[in-house]
Design a protein around this motif. Structure first.
Motif, PDB file in Angstrom:
ATOM      1  N   ILE A  11       0.897  -1.190   0.006  1.00  0.00           N
ATOM      2  CA  ILE A  11       0.049  -0.124  -0.065  1.00  0.00           C
ATOM      3  C   ILE A  11       0.787   1.164   0.141  1.00  0.00           C
ATOM      4  O   ILE A  11       0.736   2.339  -0.840  1.00  0.00           O
ATOM      5  CB  ILE A  11      -1.042  -0.164   1.407  1.00  0.00           C
ATOM      6  CG1 ILE A  11      -2.096  -1.145   0.856  1.00  0.00           C
ATOM      7  CG2 ILE A  11      -1.615   1.406   1.357  1.00  0.00           C
ATOM      8  CD1 ILE A  11      -3.172  -0.974   1.796  1.00  0.00           C
ATOM      9  N   ASP A  12       1.960   1.265   0.782  1.00  0.00           N
ATOM     10  CA  ASP A  12       3.032   2.268   0.765  1.00  0.00           C
ATOM     11  C   ASP A  12       3.441   2.565  -0.919  1.00  0.00           C
ATOM     12  O   ASP A  12       3.539   3.678  -1.111  1.00  0.00           O
ATOM     13  CB  ASP A  12       4.289   1.985   1.505  1.00  0.00           C
ATOM     14  CG  ASP A  12       4.171   2.752   2.847  1.00  0.00           C
ATOM     15  OD1 ASP A  12       3.548   3.598   2.809  1.00  0.00           O
ATOM     16  OD2 ASP A  12       5.078   2.564   3.619  1.00  0.00           O
ATOM     17  N   THR A  13       3.757   1.378  -1.320  1.00  0.00           N
ATOM     18  CA  THR A  13       4.240   1.641  -2.757  1.00  0.00           C
ATOM     19  C   THR A  13       3.102   2.417  -3.762  1.00  0.00           C
ATOM     20  O   THR A  13       3.722   2.964  -4.547  1.00  0.00           O
ATOM     21  CB  THR A  13       4.491   0.190  -3.591  1.00  0.00           C
ATOM     22  OG1 THR A  13       5.332  -0.501  -2.627  1.00  0.00           O
ATOM     23  CG2 THR A  13       4.903   0.404  -4.741  1.00  0.00           C
ATOM     24  N   LEU A  14       2.162   2.422  -3.207  1.00  0.00           N
ATOM     25  CA  LEU A  14       0.809   2.945  -4.214  1.00  0.00           C
ATOM     26  C   LEU A  14       1.021   4.398  -4.489  1.00  0.00           C
ATOM     27  O   LEU A  14       0.437   5.256  -5.187  1.00  0.00           O
ATOM     28  CB  LEU A  14      -0.349   2.749  -3.786  1.00  0.00           C
ATOM     29  CG  LEU A  14      -0.772   1.123  -3.609  1.00  0.00           C
ATOM     30  CD1 LEU A  14      -2.220   0.896  -3.141  1.00  0.00           C
ATOM     31  CD2 LEU A  14      -0.648   0.600  -5.086  1.00  0.00           C
ATOM     32  N   HIS A  15       1.804   5.064  -3.469  1.00  0.00           N
ATOM     33  CA  HIS A  15       2.100   6.490  -3.324  1.00  0.00           C
ATOM     34  C   HIS A  15       2.570   7.075  -4.736  1.00  0.00           C
ATOM     35  O   HIS A  15       2.390   7.887  -5.370  1.00  0.00           O
ATOM     36  CB  HIS A  15       2.909   6.952  -2.359  1.00  0.00           C
ATOM     37  CG  HIS A  15       4.468   6.926  -2.476  1.00  0.00           C
ATOM     38  ND1 HIS A  15       4.964   5.860  -2.080  1.00  0.00           N
ATOM     39  CD2 HIS A  15       5.153   7.435  -3.143  1.00  0.00           C
ATOM     40  CE1 HIS A  15       6.167   5.875  -2.378  1.00  0.00           C
ATOM     41  NE2 HIS A  15       6.422   7.047  -2.848  1.00  0.00           N
ATOM     42  N   HIS A  16       3.376   5.979  -5.208  1.00  0.00           N
ATOM     43  CA  HIS A  16       4.030   6.447  -6.491  1.00  0.00           C
ATOM     44  C   HIS A  16       3.089   6.739  -7.664  1.00  0.00           C
ATOM     45  O   HIS A  16       3.239   7.737  -8.463  1.00  0.00           O
ATOM     46  CB  HIS A  16       4.927   5.073  -7.084  1.00  0.00           C
ATOM     47  CG  HIS A  16       5.656   5.340  -8.305  1.00  0.00           C
ATOM     48  ND1 HIS A  16       6.880   5.723  -7.983  1.00  0.00           N
ATOM     49  CD2 HIS A  16       5.636   4.873  -9.298  1.00  0.00           C
ATOM     50  CE1 HIS A  16       7.428   6.097  -9.459  1.00  0.00           C
ATOM     51  NE2 HIS A  16       6.517   5.475 -10.311  1.00  0.00           N
ATOM     52  N   ALA A  17       1.920   5.938  -7.575  1.00  0.00           N
ATOM     53  CA  ALA A  17       0.925   6.050  -8.493  1.00  0.00           C
ATOM     54  C   ALA A  17       0.260   7.464  -8.723  1.00  0.00           C
ATOM     55  O   ALA A  17       0.007   8.195  -9.527  1.00  0.00           O
ATOM     56  CB  ALA A  17      -0.438   5.093  -8.658  1.00  0.00           C
ATOM     57  N   TYR A  18       0.212   8.216  -7.315  1.00  0.00           N
ATOM     58  CA  TYR A  18      -0.326   9.155  -7.123  1.00  0.00           C
ATOM     59  C   TYR A  18       0.420  10.464  -7.071  1.00  0.00           C
ATOM     60  O   TYR A  18       0.420  11.352  -7.985  1.00  0.00           O
ATOM     61  CB  TYR A  18      -1.194   9.470  -5.924  1.00  0.00           C
ATOM     62  CG  TYR A  18      -2.158   8.459  -5.725  1.00  0.00           C
ATOM     63  CD1 TYR A  18      -3.411   8.372  -6.394  1.00  0.00           C
ATOM     64  CD2 TYR A  18      -2.133   7.212  -4.859  1.00  0.00           C
ATOM     65  CE1 TYR A  18      -4.188   7.279  -6.320  1.00  0.00           C
ATOM     66  CE2 TYR A  18      -3.043   6.304  -4.778  1.00  0.00           C
ATOM     67  CZ  TYR A  18      -4.314   6.367  -5.586  1.00  0.00           C
ATOM     68  OH  TYR A  18      -5.050   5.325  -5.373  1.00  0.00           O
TER      69      TYR A  18
END
Lengths: 629, 586
Positions: free
Chosen positions: B130-137
């Motif tokens: 879930i932390d990695t998802l910050h990349h998408a935003y």
């Protein structure tokens, strides 16, 4: 549920010494790092002629109204500079990566070798997942430190100075503005970033805490659900992750603030340089060519500083990861004797424990003067309550720990004086919970030794009664088995371990009996295989089952780190000592269960234990299995 | 590629509540980028105009451009700061909500659908994935918006001056901002997946060499294992070099596009100056404007190269979120149980569609107030009985009745209100003893808790601790002994006060003295309840049970009282031989 403060505060680790270690590792990659720096400087230097050509052409057009044809000689070389710079940047990036790879590979090998040297005794006390994370992800986290941060540290001084060397002679006022503002930037960043380090540490702890909380909830999810409490936990998850967000943001706010300081100073000084040049141009105090040249170079003057700011967190991360790595590497290795003899031991090996002492830590004494002997070619069973010292005796023979007083003699040689690999080459081991390695069934039996042929592997699988189930696996001997043998049952894993031992055909067999209960057929198969394996070998069994003990040639009863009794089943029963009491405990229990059963509890009646279904002697296990099927 | 769009669209959908924040962030970021472009362009124009005026001895209004330069400088620095605050705040708030969202969807899956996932795997999904998802935003969504806005503005401004320049720059911006990112996304995908895969193999090999260190040593395989680790490291290195070459190309190509755009602009603009279509100071202005405009697309190629990792993380999260719980939620109210009986008729259960039946036509009658024991070897299906009874697993055939009604007509939560379970693997949470007990009854007062602890024979122990009920039990209860932990589990069951009690190997892994004490606690717990006792320790049974069922391969093969079964000389009588462990008696 309130779980705050449940994690012990991690000790404040000395970041300085960790960074020294990180810098020390760079010596392995000194050449690629220097090369990366040199190429970085070269790429910075290429900007200077590029800006000069550009400034000259624009000046000619703007002030001397030159035509395109007239300035073309100044414009044509530019693509060559662009291409050259592109090439230099790419090579520099790769060289830096190579440096990081060198260091990473080396640190990882060091870690693996050190862990192997520390041995099973060290590893047992540590979380294997955590050690693996240190050796895989921890080592990977070092990469940006060597590939980016270290080279950039050198560039941050070299590139601006080279640019300044060209600007100062042309225009000392602009030069002075750059010279004065450049050092101000790191000063302000340090002032603001001083708190960042502390915040960053706190953030690492927060992350660890969040991980621990989540893992706790996830591993306990079934239990929570049992009490219909799992939905309530969503609130806890929300609170913890919100705390984490707040602490992340507090770190980032400081990072953004120091970036703001950096950007602000860099941009404002470029603006000041531009305005100052502009007024002198208006008063014709300097030429446009020089002014434009300086304006073109000013952003590049600050670029290395801005890049360093971006890589600063790579340093923080590397330090965090290195702390754990250094901790493992600094764990002291067990002392090794200097003489490491390799005498011929032969097949009939007698093993003697003479007044052996072993203390794990003050107050945790495992062996307190244990003396006993294993007759060559015979089966000796070690029994006693947990904590009696049975496993320690086994670990001593395996060379995982060393006697602190007294000695262990194998074939007449002191174990401490023997080369460990030489001794272990004559030992087969059946642990309580055998480990299956990532790889095929075949590789797991021959332990990745490709010199051993398939026929030999198959023959040992047959002897271990493993052949039938291996053949029924989807890919037979080529079937991959996972961590802890997820696709195999406990009995199958034990039989693979037996095949390993058969294949090794060692004169000494050490085994820690499995405690998990199997279905009777499997149990019988395994008992039979073990009996076959035990033939004509010196065998030590740490026994947990009555039937195993009964069949042993000699039973050694341990308690409190000493041997309290020794002898055959019959002799010990007659002696009415602690072994007889153990057996009676079972008998009493059985008779209690069987209060109305026509089976007299006949303790001390001389010969063995009367039993409606006498267990088959080892080696005829089929009979036992057969009676049940 | 289509799949990519689907994942991205879903990530976008999840962020709906923060679209306003993201838009504000994109706006601020666009202002920042445009301020920087303007700063350089105005500075270029300003210097040239001042030089031209100075050479001609003319006066010029320099206040406006000088003020603009300062304004843009401040806008740029401040805009970046505000943009980062807004987008990061929004993203981390979103991630924090996504963790709860993930947990809420995970919870119904436990334990049937989660049996193949280890705790550490779930942890890395809820935490690092879930932390990695910050990349998408932060690295994709907002920069793409900024790229679109800034490129549109730059192209419009340039077209005011000259359409050929505008066209040239626009096409190079598209190469750097669209073509390169897509190429990088494609090229980086395989290597990225390879690195992730090899790293997992490396991690597994390392765990192997740690956990199996003893065997590696004894079987002389330590050296071979070390070589295997080095081999995997070399493989990772080779892929990382490839990825590094890629990112070198992607970063360099943006710079190359920018340089050539500026160069081409100069070639066109110089003839325009010569023909009088452009003012001379506009030449450096346009050159610098074009050069700076590539900042708007600069971060995109690298961001897209790393998108594979982000999408892989997103897929791992979605995989669990999309899983169907095994037990469907029941929305109608549960029936009122007539008594505390539990009846199984012909129940069949298997854990996968092709697998063997774990329960194979099981008949079991647990009349209200009775105590029935189930014995049998490992794998006979003993624990499966508990799993179906408390609605953790769905059974495929047969019927179960609880309190006279079909088990499936109850809400699963209500079933678990009626049944308490004590098993060997009850989890203790890393919190205080009090909180661990309160899990069973959140509203329980101190008196009730102490009473339960007394009955479970753990009160003296707790009272003797320096912090009493406030003592932290450590990770998975490590600071407690097995016997203490088991008694806390019994106290929990007492607090829960359910009419039916399932005891699943309640004394497994306990030494005899502790076992005795735990059994006494269990005796008190059993009083007045309907009990199903599952065990393979026959010693536990004496005098405690009304009937013994022998379970083998998922069905009952013998039943009767202890003496009946011993006299029968069947399987039950034989088990003794295999299951008897050596016990010390002191």
């Amino acid at each position: 549920m309130d779980r705050s403060g449940s994690l012990p505060q991690s000790a404040v680790v000395d970041g300085k010494s960790t960074e020294n270690w990180l810098r020390g590792q760079a010596r392995l990659a000194r050449r690629p790092i220097s090369l990366a720096v040199a190429l970085g400087v070269l790429s910075g230097l290429l900007l200077i002629p590029q800006a000069w050509y550009l400034a000259h052409a624009v000046n000619a057009v703007v002030l001397q109204h030159a035509s395109l044809a007239e300035v073309l000689p100044w414009l044509w070389p530019l693509p060559a500079f662009f291409a050259l710079r592109f090439g230099v940047m790419r090579v520099s990036e790769q060289v830096a990566m190579r440096a990081a790879i060198l260091v990473k590979g080396n640190v990882r090998s060091d870690l693996v070798r050190h862990l192997q040297a520390l041995g099973p005794a060290y590893v047992q006390n540590h979380h294997s997942g955590e050690l693996a994370v240190a050796a895989v992800d921890g080592v990977e986290a070092l990469e940006p430190y060597y590939a980016r941060y270290l080279p950039q540290m050198a560039l941050v001084a070299l590139v601006p100075l080279s640019i300044l060397a060209f600007i100062l002679p042309l225009d000392w006022i602009s030069g002075l503005v750059l010279l004065v503002t450049a050092p101000l930037i790191p000063v302000f960043m340090i002032l603001i970033g001083g708190g960042a380090e502390r915040l960053n540490r706190r953030q690492w702890r927060q992350l660890a805490r969040m991980g621990a909380h989540f893992l706790d909830v996830l591993q306990g999810l079934t239990t929570l659900k049992l009490f219909n409490a799992s939905r309530r936990e969503a609130q806890l998850i929300a609170r913890i992750s919100d705390d984490y967000r707040r602490s992340t943001m507090s770190v980032l706010r400081v990072a953004f603030l120091s970036a703001l300081a950096l950007e602000f100073f860099a941009t404002v000084s470029i603006a000041v340089v531009a305005v100052l040049i502009g007024f002198r141009l208006l008063h014709a105090q300097m030429g446009f060519e020089a002014g434009f040249f300086i304006l073109l170079l000013a952003p590049d003057f600050y670029l290395p500083l801005r890049t360093l700011g971006a890589h600063y967190h790579a340093r923080m991360e590397a330090i965090g990861a290195a702390e754990r790595i250094v901790e493992i590497l600094e764990a002291p290795l067990p002392q090794m004797a200097q003489t490491r003899a390799r005498p011929l031991l032969g097949r009939d090996i007698e093993i003697r424990f003479e007044d052996v002492h072993y203390v794990y830590e003050p107050g945790r004494e495992a062996l307190r003067g244990a003396s006993f002997a294993l007759a060559p070619g015979r089966v000796t069973a070690l029994v006693g309550p947990s904590g009696a010292g049975k496993s320690t005796a086994l670990n001593l023979l395996l060379g995982f720990v060393r006697a602190q007083r007294g000695r262990v003699l194998v074939g007449g040689h002191d174990l401490i004086q023997l080369n460990p690999d030489h001794w272990l080459s004559g030992v087969a081991w059946l642990p309580q919970r055998p480990h299956l390695f990532r790889g095929s069934v075949l590789e797991n039996i021959r332990m990745f030794d490709e010199t051993i042929g398939f026929a030999a592997v198959r023959a040992s699988a047959q002897k271990a009664h493993a052949e039938a189930f291996i053949e029924s696996l989807p890919q037979g001997y080529e079937t991959e088995v996972g961590e802890r043998g997820q696709n195999l049952s406990g009995g199958q894993v034990q039989r693979l371990a037996l095949a390993r031992a058969f294949l090794k055909d060692a004169p000494v067999l050490l085994m820690d009996e499995a405690t998990s209960s199997l279905d009777p057929e499997t149990e019988a198969l395994i008992t039979e295989a073990i009996a076959g394996l035990a033939q004509a070998r010196t065998v030590l069994v740490v026994a947990h089952r009555l039937r195993t003990v009964r069949n042993a040639d000699c039973i050694v009863v341990m308690d409190g780190g000493r041997v309290v009794e020794e002898g055959t089943h019959e002799v010990l029963l007659r002696a009415q000592g602690s072994y007889a009491r153990m057996v009676r405990a079972h008998q009493v229990e059985a008779s209690e269960q069987a209060h109305s059963e026509p089976r007299p509890p006949a303790i001390g009646a001389g010969g063995g234990i009367p039993h409606p279904n006498p267990p088959p002697p080892a080696g005829e296990g089929e009979a036992g299995g057969g009676s049940l099927s | 590629m289509r799949d990519d769009l689907k994942v991205f669209a879903r990530l976008l959908g999840l962020s709906r509540r923060y679209w306003g924040w993201m838009a504000l962030g994109a706006l601020l970021s666009s202002v920042t980028v445009l301020a920087n472009i303007s700063l350089l362009a105005v500075a270029g124009w300003f210097l040239a105009a001042m030089a031209v005026a100075g050479a001609a001895g003319l006066l010029i209004n320099y206040f406006l451009p000088a003020a603009l330069i300062r304004l843009f400088a401040i806008l740029r620095a401040g805009g970046r700061y505000l943009e980062r605050l807004v987008t990061h705040e929004a993203t981390f708030r979103l991630l924090s909500e996504l963790r709860v969202w993930f947990y809420e969807r995970l919870e119904p899956l436990a334990p049937a659908r989660l049996q193949l996932y280890r705790g550490s795997d779930l942890l890395s999904r809820i935490q690092s994935d879930i932390d990695t998802l910050h990349h998408a935003y932060l690295r994709v969504l907002v920069p793409v918006l900024v790229g679109v806005i800034a490129v549109a503005v730059v192209a419009t401004v340039l077209s005011v001056y000259n359409s050929r320049i505008a066209l040239l720059v626009l096409s190079l911006l598209l190469v750097a901002g669209v073509a390169m990112p897509l190429i990088m996304r494609h090229a980086g995908d395989r290597s990225g997946a390879w690195v992730v895969e090899t790293r997992a193999a490396l991690r597994a090999t390392l765990v192997d060499s740690v956990q199996g260190m003893g065997e590696l040593r004894v079987y002389g395989a330590a050296q071979r294992q070390a070589q295997q680790i080095e081999h995997l490291t070399r493989r990772i290195n080779a892929e990382q070099m490839r990825l590094s070459r890629l990112s070198g190309v992607s970063e360099g190509s943006v710079a190359l596009c920018a340089s050539f755009a500026m160069w081409g602009t100069l070639l066109i603009a110089i003839t325009l100056v010569s023909s009088g279509a452009l003012q001379p100071p506009e030449l450096p202005m346009l050159a610098l404007l074009v050069l700076a405009s590539f900042e708007a697309v600069g971060p995109l190629p690298l961001a897209f190269q790393k998108l594979g990792e982000t999408f892989a993380a997103a897929r791992r999260v979605f995989e669990l979120v999309d899983a169907q719980p095994q037990i469907a939620a029941v929305h109608t109210p549960s029936p009122r149980p007539l008594d505390s009986s539990l009846t199984l008729r012909g129940v069949r259960l298997r854990y996968d569609n092709q697998g063997p039946w774990a329960l194979d036509g099981l008949d079991l009658d647990l009349a209200a107030g009775k105590c029935v024991a189930v014995v049998g070897p490992t794998g006979a299906g003993k624990s499966s009985i508990v799993r179906v009874a408390i609605r953790f697993w769905e059974y495929q055939e047969g019927e179960i009745r609880l309190g006279g009604h079909d088990l499936r007509s109850y809400r699963p939560e209500d079933v678990r209100e009626l049944i308490a379970v004590v098993s060997q693997d009850t989890h203790l949470f890393n919190t205080t003893i009090l909180e661990n007990l309160r899990i069973a009854a959140p509203g329980a007062d101190e008196e009730a808790i102490i009473r339960a602890a007394q009955t479970a024979q753990i009160q003296d122990f707790i009272a003797g601790l320096p912090q009493g009920y406030g003592t932290y039990v450590g990770e998975a209860g490590v600071r407690l002994s097995a016997g203490q932990a088991r008694r806390i589990a019994i106290a929990r069951a007492l607090l829960k006060d359910a009419p039916i009690l399932l005891l699943d190997e309640p004394t497994e892994n306990l030494d005899p003295q502790t076992e005795q004490a735990v059994l006494e606690a269990i005796d008190r717990l059993m009083a007045g309840r309907t009990v199903l006792l599952i065990t393979h320790k026959l010693g536990v049974l004496h005098n405690r049970v009304d009937e013994i069922l022998v379970l083998e391969r998922g069905r009952i093969v013998e039943r009767g009282t202890h003496s009946e079964l011993m006299r029968g000389g069947g399987r039950y009588a034989h088990y003794q031989d295999y299951l008897v462990e050596i016990r010390e008696s002191r």
